[in-house]
Design a protein around this motif. Structure first.
Motif, PDB file in Angstrom:
ATOM      1  N   ARG A  96       5.123   9.781  -8.254  1.00  0.00           N
ATOM      2  CA  ARG A  96       4.951   9.308  -6.880  1.00  0.00           C
ATOM      3  C   ARG A  96       4.845   7.799  -6.971  1.00  0.00           C
ATOM      4  NH1 ARG A  96      -0.022  10.121  -5.411  1.00  0.00           N
ATOM      5  NH2 ARG A  96       0.355   9.781  -3.201  1.00  0.00           N
ATOM      6  N   LEU A 137       4.423   4.030  -4.945  1.00  0.00           N
ATOM      7  CA  LEU A 137       4.165   3.188  -3.770  1.00  0.00           C
ATOM      8  C   LEU A 137       4.760   1.810  -4.047  1.00  0.00           C
ATOM      9  CD1 LEU A 137       2.803   2.509  -1.048  1.00  0.00           C
ATOM     10  CD2 LEU A 137       0.767   1.841  -2.353  1.00  0.00           C
ATOM     11  N   SER A 182      13.988   0.612  -4.249  1.00  0.00           N
ATOM     12  CA  SER A 182      13.561   1.897  -3.691  1.00  0.00           C
ATOM     13  C   SER A 182      14.657   2.951  -3.877  1.00  0.00           C
ATOM     14  CB  SER A 182      13.222   1.723  -2.209  1.00  0.00           C
ATOM     15  OG  SER A 182      12.834   2.954  -1.664  1.00  0.00           O
ATOM     16  N   ASP A 185       7.245   5.828  -1.416  1.00  0.00           N
ATOM     17  CA  ASP A 185       6.762   5.346  -0.118  1.00  0.00           C
ATOM     18  C   ASP A 185       6.789   3.828  -0.155  1.00  0.00           C
ATOM     19  OD1 ASP A 185       5.955   7.790   1.269  1.00  0.00           O
ATOM     20  OD2 ASP A 185       4.459   7.979  -0.328  1.00  0.00           O
ATOM     21  N   SER A 186       7.313   3.204   0.900  1.00  0.00           N
ATOM     22  CA  SER A 186       7.397   1.747   0.955  1.00  0.00           C
ATOM     23  C   SER A 186       6.549   1.207   2.092  1.00  0.00           C
ATOM     24  CB  SER A 186       8.841   1.301   1.180  1.00  0.00           C
ATOM     25  OG  SER A 186       9.642   1.690   0.094  1.00  0.00           O
ATOM     26  N   CYS A 187       6.038   0.012   1.904  1.00  0.00           N
ATOM     27  CA  CYS A 187       5.201  -0.605   2.910  1.00  0.00           C
ATOM     28  C   CYS A 187       5.356  -2.120   2.840  1.00  0.00           C
ATOM     29  CB  CYS A 187       3.742  -0.217   2.653  1.00  0.00           C
ATOM     30  SG  CYS A 187       2.575  -0.879   3.838  1.00  0.00           S
ATOM     31  N   TRP A 206      -3.060   5.070   0.404  1.00  0.00           N
ATOM     32  CA  TRP A 206      -1.976   5.888  -0.164  1.00  0.00           C
ATOM     33  C   TRP A 206      -2.519   6.822  -1.249  1.00  0.00           C
ATOM     34  CZ3 TRP A 206       0.540   5.806  -5.087  1.00  0.00           C
ATOM     35  CH2 TRP A 206       1.767   6.502  -5.128  1.00  0.00           C
ATOM     36  N   HIS A 243      -0.146   8.945   1.965  1.00  0.00           N
ATOM     37  CA  HIS A 243       0.733   8.251   2.924  1.00  0.00           C
ATOM     38  C   HIS A 243       0.323   6.789   3.022  1.00  0.00           C
ATOM     39  CE1 HIS A 243       2.108  12.185   4.192  1.00  0.00           C
ATOM     40  NE2 HIS A 243       0.837  12.541   4.342  1.00  0.00           N
TER      41      HIS A 243
END
Lengths: 80, 315
Positions: B227, B229, B247, B258-260, B301, B306
């Motif tokens: 997983r 981030l 990504s 998951d990108s932020c 996260w 999330h």
């Protein structure tokens, strides 16, 4: 529409001079005499690359191109 | 002479009751020698996942420390045991005489991760890094098969990173009026002729920089079933194309990503000095807000699986 010089002036006033309104910042104000230190120059080049979607070449990293806001404007206009 | 081991043991840790965290100092094996680590553990409700923070390179090693400590304390406070340590060639390592290289960062980190589950009493391991530390974390995650990986503003292309390192020295010369001593091209000539170059006080060797310049993270990773981030720290919410490519590459080699985007006015300084003049007689930490926002994002996260939002704005 805000022009290139005003966007650069706004960035320096806000991010480098931290809103200091006691100092004038005109197109020909010397930036390397107490306004931009090395960190601020780094920040400014990062801002220019991001804001104007361009890459500043190594050869363009010279004092002649960053002495005043007008010099920076000239550098950017020469690339268009 | 009698050694009071009980007294020594009494002082090998520190409890921060406000955060609900204990900080314990450890001796670890890392590559070619020993090193010192700091394990931060929750006083209550320990999670099964623990994090290892992998530090960055050269002067970023110094400047990112505040961000790394902020993150480590937050993670531990949220229940995740979190370890920080120094690779060989850095301050608390035994082989301070060694020149740190990308390869030694990888080997030292692998060694420490191998000891981590027993030390921290966790079932799963996550690795987290910032800037080049994130790039190292990705390669280590691939080699060790850890469960989770958090990459904060990772370096995707090593050639761009080395260029920026050299530029920081040029900016110093321009600001000091000694430009002739340090254009980027001049620094490259110095590197070729003498084998090393000074960047903000760090002597960087030609072969070490060549090793970093060869990094192309999108191409280098071949299998990563973790997983992930991916956090971009930037002035504006515009997504960096390099991180978008990264990504896609991570998904292509098996990762769940998951990108932020975390925005902050001083994000361009991330990896540089935290303190800047704020008025005539004081300095201010211009990156503390960004560091806090990054920590919030990683903790959220880790806890929920999330990201709190696609975009996080920090002041």
């Amino acid at each position: 529409v805000v022009n290139v010089g005003d966007r650069i002036r706004g960035f320096i006033l806000e991010e480098v001079m931290l809103g200091d309104t006691t100092r004038e910042l005109k197109s020909d104000t010397p930036l390397l005499d107490g306004i931009l230190d090395s960190l601020a120059l780094s920040q400014l080049v990062g801002f220019i690359e991001e804001e104007f979607d361009t890459v500043v070449d190594d050869a363009d990293i010279t004092s002649d191109n960053f002495r005043t806001i007008a010099d920076i404007e000239r550098l950017l206009s020469s690339r268009n | 002479v009698a050694i009071d081991t009980a007294l020594i043991a009494k002082h090998d840790s520190f409890v921060d009751a406000r955060l609900g965290v204990r900080e314990r100092f450890l001796t670890l094996r890392a590559g070619s020698g020993r090193t010192v680590g700091v394990l931060r553990e929750p006083l209550e409700s320990r999670k099964a996942l623990g994090w290892v923070v992998l530090h960055s390179f050269a002067d970023e090693f110094v400047y990112l420390n505040r961000a790394e400590v902020t993150l480590a304390r937050r993670l531990a406070s949220a229940g995740f045991p979190t370890l920080m340590f120094h690779c060989q060639g850095y301050g608390d390592s035994e082989r301070i005489d060694l020149t740190p290289r990308f390869a030694t960062h990888l080997a030292d980190s692998e060694d420490v991760i191998g000891q981590f589950t027993a030390i921290a009493d966790v079932a799963q391991v996550g690795v987290v890094g910032m800037r080049l530390g994130a790039t190292i974390a990705a390669r280590v995650a691939e080699r060790t098969g850890v469960a989770s990986l958090a990459m904060i503003a990772p370096i995707v292309r090593g050639d761009r990173y080395v260029r920026d390192l050299l530029r920081t020295q040029t900016f110093l010369h321009i600001a000091a009026g000694t430009e002739e001593a340090g254009s980027v091209e001049g620094l490259r000539r110095t590197l070729d002729s003498t084998g090393s170059v000074n960047v903000r006080g760090f002597s960087l060797e030609r072969d070490v920089l060549a090793e970093i310049e060869a990094i192309d993270l999108c191409a280098d990773l071949t299998k990563l079933e973790a997983r992930v981030l991916l956090v971009q720290a930037t002035r504006t919410a515009r997504r960096e194309s390099a991180l978008a490519r990264l990504s896609e590459s991570l998904v292509g080699v098996g990762a769940s990503v998951d990108s932020c985007v975390v925005t902050h006015p001083s994000a361009a300084l991330f990896g540089g000095k935290n303190f800047q003049a704020a008025g005539t007689d004081r300095l201010a930490d211009v990156l503390s807000g960004l560091n806090e926002a990054i920590a919030d994002t990683v903790v959220a996260w880790s806890t929920t699986g999330h990201v709190p939002a696609a975009e996080v704005s920090a002041q």
